[in-house]
Design a protein around this motif. Structure first.
Motif, PDB file in Angstrom:
ATOM      1  N   ASP A  70       7.344   2.254   1.097  1.00 55.34           N
ATOM      2  CA  ASP A  70       6.170   3.062   1.315  1.00 55.34           C
ATOM      3  C   ASP A  70       5.924   3.529  -0.198  1.00 55.34           C
ATOM      4  O   ASP A  70       6.612   4.539  -0.655  1.00 55.34           O
ATOM      5  CB  ASP A  70       6.716   3.978   2.272  1.00 55.34           C
ATOM      6  CG  ASP A  70       5.553   4.868   2.649  1.00 55.34           C
ATOM      7  OD1 ASP A  70       4.326   4.549   2.284  1.00 55.34           O
ATOM      8  OD2 ASP A  70       5.537   5.872   3.545  1.00 55.34           O
ATOM      9  N   VAL A  71       4.792   3.224  -0.625  1.00 57.59           N
ATOM     10  CA  VAL A  71       4.168   3.752  -1.854  1.00 57.59           C
ATOM     11  C   VAL A  71       3.074   4.472  -1.641  1.00 57.59           C
ATOM     12  O   VAL A  71       2.154   4.259  -1.172  1.00 57.59           O
ATOM     13  CB  VAL A  71       3.902   2.540  -2.857  1.00 57.59           C
ATOM     14  CG1 VAL A  71       3.394   2.950  -4.324  1.00 57.59           C
ATOM     15  CG2 VAL A  71       5.387   1.755  -2.868  1.00 57.59           C
ATOM     16  N   GLU A  72       3.135   5.703  -2.288  1.00 51.64           N
ATOM     17  CA  GLU A  72       1.982   6.731  -2.321  1.00 51.64           C
ATOM     18  C   GLU A  72       0.866   6.245  -3.022  1.00 51.64           C
ATOM     19  O   GLU A  72       0.992   5.254  -3.863  1.00 51.64           O
ATOM     20  CB  GLU A  72       2.506   8.081  -2.970  1.00 51.64           C
ATOM     21  CG  GLU A  72       3.423   8.785  -1.805  1.00 51.64           C
ATOM     22  CD  GLU A  72       2.824   9.261  -0.454  1.00 51.64           C
ATOM     23  OE1 GLU A  72       1.658   9.586  -0.365  1.00 51.64           O
ATOM     24  OE2 GLU A  72       3.696   8.883   0.443  1.00 51.64           O
ATOM     25  N   ARG A  73      -0.401   6.454  -2.879  1.00 49.18           N
ATOM     26  CA  ARG A  73      -1.641   6.178  -3.646  1.00 49.18           C
ATOM     27  C   ARG A  73      -1.488   6.522  -5.127  1.00 49.18           C
ATOM     28  O   ARG A  73      -2.098   5.563  -5.837  1.00 49.18           O
ATOM     29  CB  ARG A  73      -2.708   7.222  -3.453  1.00 49.18           C
ATOM     30  CG  ARG A  73      -3.145   6.816  -1.760  1.00 49.18           C
ATOM     31  CD  ARG A  73      -4.351   7.423  -1.409  1.00 49.18           C
ATOM     32  NE  ARG A  73      -5.456   6.579  -1.541  1.00 49.18           N
ATOM     33  CZ  ARG A  73      -6.785   6.853  -1.207  1.00 49.18           C
ATOM     34  NH1 ARG A  73      -6.800   8.079  -0.482  1.00 49.18           N
ATOM     35  NH2 ARG A  73      -7.694   5.970  -1.172  1.00 49.18           N
ATOM     36  N   ASP A  74      -0.532   7.376  -5.393  1.00 52.74           N
ATOM     37  CA  ASP A  74      -0.468   7.693  -6.950  1.00 52.74           C
ATOM     38  C   ASP A  74       0.717   6.643  -7.475  1.00 52.74           C
ATOM     39  O   ASP A  74       1.186   6.954  -8.694  1.00 52.74           O
ATOM     40  CB  ASP A  74      -0.105   9.093  -7.378  1.00 52.74           C
ATOM     41  CG  ASP A  74       1.203   9.571  -6.757  1.00 52.74           C
ATOM     42  OD1 ASP A  74       1.990   8.928  -5.856  1.00 52.74           O
ATOM     43  OD2 ASP A  74       1.622  10.819  -7.019  1.00 52.74           O
TER      44      ASP A  74
ATOM     45  N   VAL B 282       6.053  -0.797 -12.047  1.00 49.89           N
ATOM     46  CA  VAL B 282       6.692  -1.955 -11.544  1.00 49.89           C
ATOM     47  C   VAL B 282       6.050  -2.549 -10.273  1.00 49.89           C
ATOM     48  O   VAL B 282       5.852  -1.777  -9.487  1.00 49.89           O
ATOM     49  CB  VAL B 282       8.181  -1.567 -11.278  1.00 49.89           C
ATOM     50  CG1 VAL B 282       9.063  -2.858 -10.627  1.00 49.89           C
ATOM     51  CG2 VAL B 282       8.846  -1.022 -12.444  1.00 49.89           C
ATOM     52  N   SER B 283       5.665  -3.986 -10.005  1.00 53.13           N
ATOM     53  CA  SER B 283       5.353  -4.560  -9.012  1.00 53.13           C
ATOM     54  C   SER B 283       6.334  -4.148  -7.800  1.00 53.13           C
ATOM     55  O   SER B 283       7.477  -4.586  -7.916  1.00 53.13           O
ATOM     56  CB  SER B 283       5.259  -6.102  -9.178  1.00 53.13           C
ATOM     57  OG  SER B 283       4.958  -6.785  -7.957  1.00 53.13           O
ATOM     58  N   SER B 284       5.896  -3.968  -6.497  1.00 49.95           N
ATOM     59  CA  SER B 284       6.369  -3.693  -5.459  1.00 49.95           C
ATOM     60  C   SER B 284       7.307  -4.960  -5.074  1.00 49.95           C
ATOM     61  O   SER B 284       8.434  -5.055  -4.415  1.00 49.95           O
ATOM     62  CB  SER B 284       5.695  -3.438  -4.214  1.00 49.95           C
ATOM     63  OG  SER B 284       4.524  -4.115  -4.157  1.00 49.95           O
ATOM     64  N   LEU B 285       6.879  -6.114  -5.523  1.00 55.88           N
ATOM     65  CA  LEU B 285       7.179  -7.539  -4.974  1.00 55.88           C
ATOM     66  C   LEU B 285       8.750  -7.660  -6.039  1.00 55.88           C
ATOM     67  O   LEU B 285       9.786  -7.860  -5.569  1.00 55.88           O
ATOM     68  CB  LEU B 285       6.471  -8.904  -5.379  1.00 55.88           C
ATOM     69  CG  LEU B 285       5.170  -8.655  -4.409  1.00 55.88           C
ATOM     70  CD1 LEU B 285       4.274  -9.829  -5.066  1.00 55.88           C
ATOM     71  CD2 LEU B 285       5.811  -9.023  -3.102  1.00 55.88           C
TER      72      LEU B 285
ATOM     73  N   ALA C 208       0.625  -7.079  -3.865  1.00 57.59           N
ATOM     74  CA  ALA C 208       1.596  -5.834  -4.452  1.00 57.59           C
ATOM     75  C   ALA C 208       1.152  -4.607  -4.969  1.00 57.59           C
ATOM     76  O   ALA C 208      -0.181  -4.575  -5.178  1.00 57.59           O
ATOM     77  CB  ALA C 208       2.319  -6.681  -5.551  1.00 57.59           C
ATOM     78  N   GLU C 209       1.698  -3.698  -4.840  1.00 55.13           N
ATOM     79  CA  GLU C 209       1.410  -2.225  -5.341  1.00 55.13           C
ATOM     80  C   GLU C 209       2.157  -2.136  -6.485  1.00 55.13           C
ATOM     81  O   GLU C 209       3.199  -2.794  -6.724  1.00 55.13           O
ATOM     82  CB  GLU C 209       1.910  -1.259  -4.276  1.00 55.13           C
ATOM     83  CG  GLU C 209       0.898  -1.707  -2.925  1.00 55.13           C
ATOM     84  CD  GLU C 209       1.568  -0.570  -1.849  1.00 55.13           C
ATOM     85  OE1 GLU C 209       0.749   0.512  -1.918  1.00 55.13           O
ATOM     86  OE2 GLU C 209       2.362  -0.575  -1.203  1.00 55.13           O
TER      87      GLU C 209
END
Length: 181
Positions: free
Chosen positions: A105-109, A77-80, A63-64
């Protein structure tokens, strides 16, 4: 004049000896299949299946962390969790459609850059209306979960819309198994 072996489609095999092997292999496979199907199920089959399921559910999934917005920018917040929140909110309020898959789609930041929600739509439903409703519902879920943007911009804007028909259902799209596609 000798008869040469032919396949059922009329072609001649490259190796006539291969003709003798194929039926023997097919018969052996049929016999093995029949023997396996004739065996009674293992007495602990249900218990074993439950153990496999429980282990797979405990397996960590990557997860991100998605950064909150505005006054909630301290929040991660967890992407899951976010995917499940989007799925639940859209699915429970969308008539004539069901959520198939949600991609982030999550950026590096940690900034959420894009959301893709694939829908299963009942035949005869207005796809544009369902798409607009899905966008509004997704915006609600994102605002509730991540907070409102500090600059007041919309949490969901449409950059690109794709429509792809892979199957048709006249029943409840919530009952469609997307893995059957």
């Amino acid at each position: 004049m000798s008869a040469s072996p032919h396949h059922h489609d009329g072609s001649t095999p490259l190796d006539p000896a291969a003709e003798d092997v194929a039926p023997v292999g097919a018969r052996a496979l049929d016999d093995a299949t029949r023997l396996l199907r004739d065996q009674p199920p293992h007495p602990r089959a249900v218990e074993i299946a439950d153990q496999v399921l429980q282990r797979s559910l405990r397996t960590p999934r990557p997860a991100e962390l998605v950064r909150g917005r505005g006054t909630m920018s301290f929040l991660r917040v967890s992407s899951l969790v976010l995917v499940e929140r989007l799925r639940e909110h859209v699915d429970s309020h969308l008539d004539g459609g069901a959520v198939g898959r949600v991609l982030l789609d999550v950026e590096r930041d940690g900034r959420l850059d894009a959301v893709t929600i694939e829908l299963l739509v009942r035949y005869g439903s207005d796809i544009l209306v369902l798409g607009d409703r899905t966008r509004r519902l997704a915006a609600e879920a994102l605002t509730q979960t991540l907070g409102a943007a500090a600059d007041g911009t919309e949490p969901v804007t449409m950059a690109v819309s794709h429509v792809h028909v892979s199957d048709v259902t006249v029943g409840d799209p919530h009952l469609v198994d997307p893995s059957d596609e």
